[in-house]
Write a protein that holds these residues in place. Structure first.
Motif, PDB file in Angstrom:
ATOM      1  N   GLY A 149       3.073  13.795  -1.092  1.00  0.00           N
ATOM      2  CA  GLY A 149       2.753  12.513  -1.701  1.00  0.00           C
ATOM      3  C   GLY A 149       1.602  12.697  -2.673  1.00  0.00           C
ATOM      4  N   MET A 189      -1.401  10.815  -4.910  1.00  0.00           N
ATOM      5  CA  MET A 189      -2.247   9.691  -5.291  1.00  0.00           C
ATOM      6  C   MET A 189      -2.749   9.979  -6.699  1.00  0.00           C
ATOM      7  SD  MET A 189      -5.485   8.096  -3.239  1.00  0.00           S
ATOM      8  CE  MET A 189      -6.204   6.516  -3.682  1.00  0.00           C
ATOM      9  N   VAL A 203      -3.912   3.158  -9.949  1.00  0.00           N
ATOM     10  CA  VAL A 203      -3.083   4.118  -9.214  1.00  0.00           C
ATOM     11  C   VAL A 203      -1.623   3.924  -9.621  1.00  0.00           C
ATOM     12  CG1 VAL A 203      -2.420   4.973  -6.931  1.00  0.00           C
ATOM     13  CG2 VAL A 203      -4.702   3.989  -7.291  1.00  0.00           C
ATOM     14  N   LEU A 235       2.146   3.811  -8.901  1.00  0.00           N
ATOM     15  CA  LEU A 235       3.068   3.637  -7.786  1.00  0.00           C
ATOM     16  C   LEU A 235       4.499   3.641  -8.306  1.00  0.00           C
ATOM     17  CD1 LEU A 235       1.329   0.762  -5.768  1.00  0.00           C
ATOM     18  CD2 LEU A 235       1.001   3.240  -5.540  1.00  0.00           C
ATOM     19  N   GLU A 290       5.646   2.373  -3.453  1.00  0.00           N
ATOM     20  CA  GLU A 290       5.306   3.594  -2.729  1.00  0.00           C
ATOM     21  C   GLU A 290       4.403   4.485  -3.554  1.00  0.00           C
ATOM     22  OE1 GLU A 290       8.528   5.724  -0.447  1.00  0.00           O
ATOM     23  OE2 GLU A 290       9.745   4.520  -1.801  1.00  0.00           O
ATOM     24  N   LEU A 291       3.705   5.380  -2.853  1.00  0.00           N
ATOM     25  CA  LEU A 291       3.044   6.487  -3.520  1.00  0.00           C
ATOM     26  C   LEU A 291       4.133   7.442  -4.005  1.00  0.00           C
ATOM     27  CD1 LEU A 291      -0.091   6.756  -3.573  1.00  0.00           C
ATOM     28  CD2 LEU A 291       0.166   8.614  -1.912  1.00  0.00           C
ATOM     29  N   LEU A 322      -5.170  -1.449  -3.679  1.00  0.00           N
ATOM     30  CA  LEU A 322      -4.121  -0.532  -3.230  1.00  0.00           C
ATOM     31  C   LEU A 322      -3.745  -0.752  -1.778  1.00  0.00           C
ATOM     32  CD1 LEU A 322      -2.334   1.904  -3.990  1.00  0.00           C
ATOM     33  CD2 LEU A 322      -4.200   3.388  -3.221  1.00  0.00           C
ATOM     34  N   GLY A 335       0.091  -1.809  -1.047  1.00  0.00           N
ATOM     35  CA  GLY A 335       0.864  -0.751  -0.387  1.00  0.00           C
ATOM     36  C   GLY A 335       0.879  -0.826   1.117  1.00  0.00           C
ATOM     37  N   LYS A 392       2.442   6.334   3.273  1.00  0.00           N
ATOM     38  CA  LYS A 392       1.806   7.318   2.381  1.00  0.00           C
ATOM     39  C   LYS A 392       0.627   6.698   1.649  1.00  0.00           C
ATOM     40  CE  LYS A 392       5.570   8.125   0.044  1.00  0.00           C
ATOM     41  NZ  LYS A 392       6.401   7.131   0.771  1.00  0.00           N
ATOM     42  N   ILE A 393       0.822   5.460   1.171  1.00  0.00           N
ATOM     43  CA  ILE A 393      -0.263   4.780   0.457  1.00  0.00           C
ATOM     44  C   ILE A 393      -1.463   4.580   1.376  1.00  0.00           C
ATOM     45  CG2 ILE A 393      -0.979   2.578  -0.544  1.00  0.00           C
ATOM     46  CD1 ILE A 393       1.720   2.349  -1.869  1.00  0.00           C
ATOM     47  N   TRP A 446      -5.028   6.352   0.873  1.00  0.00           N
ATOM     48  CA  TRP A 446      -6.181   5.485   0.629  1.00  0.00           C
ATOM     49  C   TRP A 446      -7.286   5.746   1.657  1.00  0.00           C
ATOM     50  CZ3 TRP A 446      -8.091   1.439   3.751  1.00  0.00           C
ATOM     51  CH2 TRP A 446      -9.094   0.664   3.169  1.00  0.00           C
TER      52      TRP A 446
END
Length: 284
Positions: free
Chosen positions: A105, A107, A125, A127, A142-143, A258, A262, A267-268, A272
Motif C-alpha cells: 500500500g 501513502m 493524499v 486515493l 482506498e490507499l 484522511l 478512509g 490500509k488508509i 495514517w
C-alpha cells in the motif's frame, strides 16, 4: 478428490486436493509456501517452556484444500483451505484460511513547494476509487495498492492510473517503509525473545484480516513537493469523477481528513496511524 503427503514433513501431513488443483500447482504457489513455513515455525515454538501451549502443544494434522481460483488461465491466484490444528486433548484452533499472499500500500502525499518543508499544511493524499465486489461497493475510497516490480518500482492498476493521470512514477529509492520503521529491523528487535527464546517469524506487513486470510500489506510513504500551479491542476483533475465505464479513478484528500474519508479502508487507517506515530517520534 486426491490426497498426497507433504514431502519431508514429520509427522506425515496429508493434503487433500480438489480435482481442479494438482500437487505441483499447490506446492509452487508462493503464498502456500510462505503460510506453511510461517505456521510450522510458530508451532515449533511450543517446545519452549514459557509458551502458553507448551503443556499440550498443537499440531497441524491435515490440510483440506476446498477451492482454487486461477488468474490468466493456469496461474493460481487464490486458494481456500481448511487446516486441522489440534492437540492431544482434542482441542482445535480455527483453521479456515484464504490464501492470496501479500501486496503493498502506498501513502502518496503531495504538498505545494512554496511552504516550509517542516509543515504539515496543505498536504494532500492520493486515493483511489474503484469497485470492490467483496465489499459490495462500486466506488470504495482506498490507499493505492499494488506491488513492487523487479526494479523496486510501484506497479499495478493503481500505479498505472497514477502515471497516466499525473505523470508520476514512484521509484523504490524514494519510498519510506512505514511498517518496517514501526516494527524495527530484525537486528534491532533481535531474533530471540527474553532469556534467549525464539519469536514468531511473521511477514513484515500489516495483516488486514488475520482471522481468515494470509494477506499482509507493507505500507510505504512517498512525499513530493510540487509547484502550487501543478497542485491546482491536479486538484481539478483528481476529483474522483469517473467517466462512463471507467473502473478506477483518483481523488485528492486533505491529510487532516484522511482518517475520516478512509474510515472503511484498513490500509488508509493503518498508514495514517503509522505516519502519525512515526512523525511524533521524529522518525519521518
Amino acid at each position: 478428490m486426491s490426497t498426497f503427503h507433504l514431502p519431508n514433513h514429520s509427522p506425515p501431513l496429508p493434503i487433500h486436493l480438489p480435482p481442479t488443483l494438482s500437487e505441483d500447482k499447490l506446492l509452487s504457489f508462493i503464498p502456500f509456501q510462505n503460510w506453511l513455513s510461517t505456521l510450522t515455525h510458530s508451532l515449533s515454538l511450543q517446545r519452549q517452556r514459557s509458551h502458553p501451549f507448551h503443556a499440550s502443544p498443537y499440531s497441524l494434522r491435515t490440510i483440506d484444500v476446498q477451492a482454487v481460483d486461477y488468474f490468466g488461465g493456469d496461474r493460481v491466484g487464490f486458494v481456500k483451505l481448511r487446516a486441522e490444528v489440534t492437540n492431544e486433548r482434542g482441542e482445535k484452533l480455527p483453521g479456515s484460511v484464504f490464501l492470496r499472499g501479500g501486496s503493498v500500500g502506498m501513502m502518496l502525499i503531495l504538498q505545494p513547494d512554496d511552504l516550509a518543508p517542516d509543515t504539515e499544511a496543505e498536504k494532500q493524499v492520493i486515493l483511489t476509487l474503484q469497485p470492490r465486489i467483496p465489499a459490495g461497493s462500486l466506488s470504495l475510497p482506498e490507499l493505492p495498492a499494488g506491488m513492487l516490480d523487479d526494479s523496486g518500482t510501484f506497479s499495478g492498476g493503481a500505479a498505472k492510473e497514477i502515471a497516466e493521470e499525473t505523470g508520476l512514477e514512484i521509484p523504490a529509492g524514494d519510498l519510506v517503509n512505514l511498517t518496517e520503521l514501526a516494527l524495527g529491523s530484525t537486528r534491532e528487535e533481535g531474533e530471540e525473545g527474553e532469556e534467549g527464546e525464539e519469536r514468531e517469524d511473521l511477514e513484515r506487513g500489516v495483516y488486514m484480516s488475520p482471522g481468515g486470510c494470509d494477506e499482509f500489506v507493507p505500507l510505504f510513504l512517498w512525499q513530493k513537493r510540487v509547484s502550487r500551479e501543478q497542485m491546482r491542476g491536479w486538484e481539478g483533475k483528481l476529483s474522483g469523477l469517473r467517466g462512463e465505464g471507467e473502473k478506477i479513478t483518483l481523488v485528492l484528500c486533505p491529510l487532516e481528513r484522511l482518517w475520516r474519508v478512509g474510515a472503511r479502508d484498513g490500509k488508509i487507517l493503518a498508514a495514517w496511524a503509522l505516519y502519525e506515530g512515526l512523525r511524533r517520534e521524529g522518525r519521518i
